[in-house]
Each structure stands twice: as structure tokens, then as C-alpha cells.
Design a protein around this motif. Structure first.
Motif, PDB file in Angstrom:
ATOM      1  N   HIS A 166       7.539   6.389   1.743  1.00 27.66           N
ATOM      2  CA  HIS A 166       7.007   7.633   2.293  1.00 27.66           C
ATOM      3  C   HIS A 166       7.828   8.817   1.804  1.00 27.66           C
ATOM      4  O   HIS A 166       7.280   9.867   1.433  1.00 27.66           O
TER       5      HIS A 166
ATOM      6  N   VAL B 252      -5.482   9.629  -1.969  1.00 26.71           N
ATOM      7  CA  VAL B 252      -4.847   9.221  -0.718  1.00 26.71           C
ATOM      8  C   VAL B 252      -5.873   9.106   0.400  1.00 26.71           C
ATOM      9  O   VAL B 252      -5.836   8.159   1.200  1.00 26.71           O
TER      10      VAL B 252
ATOM     11  N   ARG C 266       0.831  -1.205   0.000  1.00 21.55           N
ATOM     12  CA  ARG C 266       0.000   0.000   0.000  1.00 21.55           C
ATOM     13  C   ARG C 266       0.865   1.254   0.000  1.00 21.55           C
ATOM     14  O   ARG C 266       0.503   2.272  -0.598  1.00 21.55           O
TER      15      ARG C 266
ATOM     16  N   LEU D  58      -0.413   6.263   7.606  1.00 20.54           N
ATOM     17  CA  LEU D  58      -0.109   7.528   6.950  1.00 20.54           C
ATOM     18  C   LEU D  58       0.016   8.690   7.927  1.00 20.54           C
ATOM     19  O   LEU D  58       0.449   9.774   7.522  1.00 20.54           O
TER      20      LEU D  58
ATOM     21  N   TYR E 238       0.873   4.320  -2.571  1.00 19.68           N
ATOM     22  CA  TYR E 238       0.835   5.704  -2.093  1.00 19.68           C
ATOM     23  C   TYR E 238       1.896   6.536  -2.800  1.00 19.68           C
ATOM     24  O   TYR E 238       1.627   7.658  -3.256  1.00 19.68           O
TER      25      TYR E 238
ATOM     26  N   MET F  85      -7.674   5.958   0.006  1.00 22.71           N
ATOM     27  CA  MET F  85      -6.880   4.834   0.505  1.00 22.71           C
ATOM     28  C   MET F  85      -7.072   4.689   2.011  1.00 22.71           C
ATOM     29  O   MET F  85      -7.181   3.572   2.535  1.00 22.71           O
TER      30      MET F  85
END
Length: 237
Positions: A138, A110, A82, A124, A86, A113
């Protein structure tokens, strides 16, 4: 050359078979644990206990900790794909010829998600400095988002005082809405995100308070991660 002892060969074959069987069992258990964690974290967020993951997987807690000594290790195994998506979302947003559509589309994607997975909503809003599998994606997403911000500002559509920290605040707010509304109002987050996107538009309606410092926001994300990954004492028996 002396002839082989058939009994020795048989014993070796039995040992090899036993070793393969143990490895197969271990691989199956690992897969069951990851699948169970996806279910548990997806429903309950990262605050769900390792014991609840073990129950869902049908394995003992000691077996779970043999595969994943830290909760961060399990989080990485569950969410690395994931996190890749992202990061990839910034690449796709930057390919949009309309800078404002690319910027707003990324924010919507986002937040969607997050809505699809409570655990990822938590990921996140946290930092995982000891988990390079997550942090590298990230960092890639962050660099891409900075470029999205620059393009949107140059187009004249994004207010000049918007910063990357405002996305972190939005993700934190969205995670809170998702946690509070759950399946009672599953689409409530969409209104929050729409309101926020409208507030990001230029011209600005008025001045804003200063955003939190990078260090302060990072500390908040670090503490959030510590809260959900603290060792679960007395559960490895």
C-alpha cells in the motif's frame, strides 16, 4: 556398536510417516481455507464471517482459527498478491509517456480491480497497520500515485487542487456503488469513475470544499477495518 532394534526402527518410521501425514493435512487445510476465503470474500466482501469461510472450505471453525488466529491474517493470505498488483500498477502507469493517460489509466485499473473482487474493494478502503504484508505494498502504491499526480499536474491536465485523498474518496465511493448495485447493474461503477475523471481535469469548473485531513481519513479507514475484523465470539468451539 550394538545392532539396531528392528522394532525401534519400525516405530520411528511409523512416527515419521504420521508426522508427514499431519503436515500434509495441515497444508491441504490451509490451502482449502485460502481458496474458500477468496470465494466468500470475493462475493460478499470482508464482512463475511469466518464461520462462512470455514463452511465453504469444509473444515471446522477451530481448524480455521488454528491456521489464521485473526481475520487480518486470513485477509493478508488472500489479498497479498492483489496488493502487489495494485502497487505494480503505479509502476506501469509511470511508464506511460503521456502523464494524463498514465494517471487516468491507473485510476481506471484500480477501480476495475475493485469491481472484480468485492473483498479487494473493501481492502483498498481500509488500513491494516498490523499486517506488514499488505501495508508495504500500500505504501509503495501511495508513493507511486504521488508521482503520477505531480506528472499530471505538470502536464496541465490535472486540476491543481486534486490531492491523493481524492483517490481514497473515489475508492470509497466506488466500493459503495459496487456493494449497492451488485450483479443487478455490474457496470454502473464505470459511469461513476468516468464522471470523476472528468471532474479531475483542468481547468477547474469551480472551487471545492477542503478535503478531509489525512488523520481523519486514516481514522475512517481504521474504523472500517475494525468493523469487519472484530472477533467473532462464541465461534471457536
Amino acid at each position: 556398536m550394538s545392532p539396531r532394534d528392528p522394532h525401534t526402527d519400525a516405530d520411528a518410521g511409523t512416527a515419521d510417516s504420521a508426522g508427514q501425514s499431519k503436515r500434509s493435512d495441515a497444508e491441504r487445510n490451509r490451502g482449502r481455507i485460502i481458496a474458500a476465503a477468496r470465494t466468500v470474500f470475493g462475493c460478499d466482501g470482508l464482512k463475511a464471517s469466518m464461520a462462512s469461510v470455514a463452511r465453504e472450505a469444509g473444515v471446522g471453525i477451530a481448524t480455521l482459527f488454528r491456521h489464521f488466529p485473526r481475520k487480518e491474517d486470513l485477509v493478508a493470505a488472500v489479498f497479498v498478491d492483489r496488493m502487489k498488483a495494485y502497487a505494480q500498477a503505479t509502476t506501469e502507469a509511470l511508464a506511460d509517456p503521456d502523464p494524463w493517460n498514465g494517471f487516468t489509466g491507473y485510476i481506471q485499473d484500480v477501480c476495475a480491480m475493485q469491481a472484480a473482487d468485492r473483498g479487494f474493494a473493501d481492502v483498498l478502503t481500509m488500513s491494516f497497520p498490523g499486517v506488514p504484508e499488505l501495508e508495504q505494498h500500500h505504501a509503495r502504491a501511495y508513493e507511486g500515485f504521488l508521482e503520477l499526480i505531480g506528472r499530471a499536474k505538470n502536464s496541465g491536465r490535472l486540476r491543481e487542487d486534486f490531492t491523493s485523498r481524492d483517490l481514497v474518496l473515489l475508492l470509497m465511493a466506488n466500493a459503495g456503488v459496487l456493494s449497492a448495485t451488485g450483479d443487478a447493474a455490474p457496470d454502473a461503477w464505470r459511469r461513476l469513475v468516468a464522471w470523476m475523471i472528468q471532474s479531475f481535469q483542468a481547468p477547474a469548473r469551480g472551487p471545492l470544499p477542503d478535503p478531509p485531513e489525512d488523520a481523519a481519513l486514516y481514522e475512517a479507514m481504521r474504523r472500517a477495518r475494525q468493523d469487519v475484523t472484530a472477533p467473532e465470539t462464541g465461534k471457536r468451539r
